[in-house]
Design an enzyme around this catalytic site. Structure first.
Site, PDB file in Angstrom:
ATOM      1  CG  ASP A   1      -1.316   1.392  -0.011  1.00 17.18           C
ATOM      2  OD1 ASP A   1      -0.729   0.242  -0.338  1.00 17.18           O
ATOM      3  OD2 ASP A   1      -0.840   2.467  -0.090  1.00 17.18           O
TER       4      ASP A   1
ATOM      5  CD  GLU B   1      -0.214  -2.260   2.786  1.00 17.10           C
ATOM      6  OE1 GLU B   1       1.245  -2.572   2.684  1.00 17.10           O
ATOM      7  OE2 GLU B   1      -0.492  -1.162   2.843  1.00 17.10           O
TER       8      GLU B   1
END
Length: 635
Positions: A276, A318
């Site tokens: 992330d 991501e």
């Protein structure tokens, strides 16, 4: 070659010669990548860092359970496991899907019935209490959110999934931690070691210099990129929210900490890590502090360590960035195929909704042509919708090549999907309006955005169902891992009750994060004539066809074929077994397709895999129905 002196130094850490050989052979294979990337980032600190990393890696190697070691060996024999056409992903919040981790374990049969082989459970590592950015403000990476269960429950769930052929994917937040994390607490307490884990400045001189080129990620509720913290006595870098402290990856201790975390979770059974906010982890003055070269070196180094200890585990980046930047997360030049194993194809998702609104695919074609070929060993994560808002990531350059104004088209899409544009079928909510740039992102479930919520007649309902199936067909056919977001298989509508939950009320992305409706799921086959039943049956059929179509192996790229009709998208996949030509109609009107165009790729006849029919391609024209989709292969 691995230096013999290093091998001799490390071998005594193993009681078993076979284990020693395994570890040292992998180190020989990936050690050069590891050292090269560490030296590029840390320079003369590398040797000292490596000593600590070897200690962490050897400990994790010994602690790795036998069944996971067996998985490693199986994956080494089948390195394309994430690229196979039978790989179907499902994305869900554990609590909203089934209450807790034990509840998820009780729903594995449901996932198997959908054909799922990859389960991404949204952030479940222990976040800060209260507002936590949907779980992305992690307080403890070695604990599960208490209402979901324990780390032992996570290990048991991973084992149950693994036994049924489903890989567990979890989020790993790399850019920041919650301000309540132990590292941040110790930094505020004045421990110099931990203050160096963060970017803390005594005055506004450095923050103001950085701010000149930094964007604001959440302009509605997180102005600026720095927050004054009285306890720390300084301005803390906080890209996303004041309670999320950005980490200083220039400090090699941070790298070692995260390697320990990754290997700990891998030994708990996590098979895929969603990295992330990976684009943000390296800071450089005078830039937007995204996509810096060190990001890719750091990812490559972490992946090299993982390949040595747990080669059955993969990275998914991501990185919602421009195509020219995105390719580096899969690896370019010296990093080719050595960074992440998967990356999100955000542009495909954006172009799907763009073409659906405009009934025009020229921009779609231009956007896809802007992508450099990805490494053949990597794959895309593909999706119709996800947990996040839709940002209209349409470049001015792509728009200009399609004869459009990028700014005007982005404005149109925001108007259309918020329901403001005359004649729009969509019902979405504006998220994070930025008055300086005019950007307006959109929240909403796939079904509400595709027109099902606004539909009042059987014809409008049918159009919405066909739009949804068209979107899913493209993602299932593009070549990668299609990721089904929980509830999309049931055509769920917007859930406006999010506003009644105080910690969700200010963030309208919760409108498309509903509770799973198990009553509808249980009756969907009996109610086959409902929108939910029709979408569910259509999606299950699409998945079965995909899983039996070898042409969809992700090592092969989809290539854009110029379309003679701007309502139609043409994608070609050249496979050793023959050509697959995909034909998609993004309008509610039937469209004639020239027979000679199809014959040029397929010959005089073709098998249409979605319907099972064989088509004669010799007529001058064939008619593609409204929102029609064909997967044509050579017989």
């Amino acid at each position: 070659m691995l230096k013999s002196a290093l091998a001799q130094r490390l071998r005594p850490n193993f009681d078993d010669d076979r284990d020693a050989d395994t570890f040292l052979l992998r180190l020989e294979r990936y050690g050069a990548d590891l050292v090269e990337s560490l030296e590029a980032v840390y320079g003369d600190q590398t040797n000292a860092l490596l000593d600590g990393l070897f200690e962490v890696m050897i400990h994790a190697f010994h602690a790795r359970p036998d069944d996971l070691k067996r998985l490693d060996e199986a994956r080494l024999l089948r390195p394309d496991w994430l690229q196979a056409p039978d790989m179907i992903g499902y994305v869900a919040y554990a609590d909203r899907f089934a209450g807790n981790l034990k509840g998820v374990a009780q729903k594995v049969d449901y996932l198997q019935g959908l054909g799922v082989k990859y389960l991404h459970l949204m952030p479940l590592l222990n976040p800060r209490p209260g507002e936590n950015d949907g779980g992305y403000a992690v307080q403890d990476y070695r604990a599960v959110r208490s209402d979901l269960g324990s780390m032992d429950d996570l290990s048991l769930l991973a084992r149950d999934l693994r036994e049924k052929g489903i890989s567990l994917a979890l989020d790993l937040v790399l850019n920041h931690v919650a301000q309540e994390h132990e590292w941040a607490a110790r930094a505020r307490a004045g421990e110099e070691k931990y203050r160096r884990y963060f970017h803390i400045f005594p005055d506004r001189a450095a923050p103001d210099s950085f701010e000149r080129t930094l964007p604001e990620i959440f302009p509605d509720f997180a102005l600026g990129n720095f927050t004054w913290n009285e306890e720390a006595g300084g301005w803390v870098w906080t890209t996303f929210n004041a309670y999320q402290w950005d980490l200083n990856w220039a400090n090699p201790d941070v790298f070692r900490e995260f390697l320990e975390i990754i290997l700990y979770l891998a030994n708990r059974g996590v098979e895929v890590f969603r990295l992330d906010a990976i684009a943000f982890i390296w800071k450089r003055l005078g830039t937007d502090c995204q996509n810096q070269p060190e990001v890719h070196h750091l990812t490559r180094a972490l992946r090299s360590c993982l390949r040595i200890v747990a080669p059955g585990v993969a990275f998914k980046a991501e990185a919602i960035v421009a195509p020219g930047d995105l390719i580096h997360y899969l690896g370019a030049r010296d990093h080719h195929g050595k960074v992440s194993d998967m990356a999100y194809h955000n542009s495909l998702m954006v172009q799907l909704w763009s073409s659906l609104a405009s009934r025009h695919t020229h921009l779609f074609e231009e956007a896809l042509k802007a992508f450099a070929p990805k490494p053949t060993s990597t794959t895309w994560g593909l999706y119709v919708r996800c947990h996040d808002d839709i940002g209209w990531a349409i470049s001015d350059e792509d728009a200009a090549r399609a004869g459009l104004s990028g700014a005007n088209h982005r404005h149109f899409l925001s108007d259309f999907y918020s329901g403001e544009f005359p004649g729009s079928f969509a019902r979405g909510l504006v998220f994070q309006f930025n008055p300086e740039t005019g950007d307006r992102r959109i929240s909403g479930s796939a079904a509400s955005l595709a027109g099902l919520e606004a539909a009042e007649t059987p014809e409008q309902v049918n159009d919405a169902v066909q739009r949804l199936l068209l979107l899913h067909t493209v993602t299932l056919g593009f070549g990668g891992v299609p990721l089904l977001y929980m509830g999309d298989e049931l055509a769920v509508l917007n859930d406006y009750s999010f506003a009644q939950t105080p910690e969700h009320a200010a963030d309208n992305r919760w409108v498309h994060r509903p509770q799973m409706n198990w009553e509808v799921a249980g009756a969907v086959q009996a109610n086959a004539d409902t929108p939910a039943g029709r979408v569910n049956a259509g999606l299950r059929h699409l998945i079965r066809v995909r899983q039996s179509t070898p042409h969809l192996h992700a090592s092969i790229e989809s290539q854009v074929i110029p379309s003679p009709d701007r309502r139609v998208l043409l994608l070609r996949r050249g496979h050793p077994l023959g050509t697959l030509l995909q034909v998609y109609n993004f309008s509610e009107k039937p469209v004639p397709v020239p027979g000679h165009l199809l014959r040029g790729h397929l010959g005089d006849t073709a098998d249409e895999r979605l319907s099972g029919f064989q088509y004669d391609l010799t007529p001058a024209e064939l008619t593609l129905p409204p929102y029609g989709r064909w997967w044509l292969t050579t017989p």
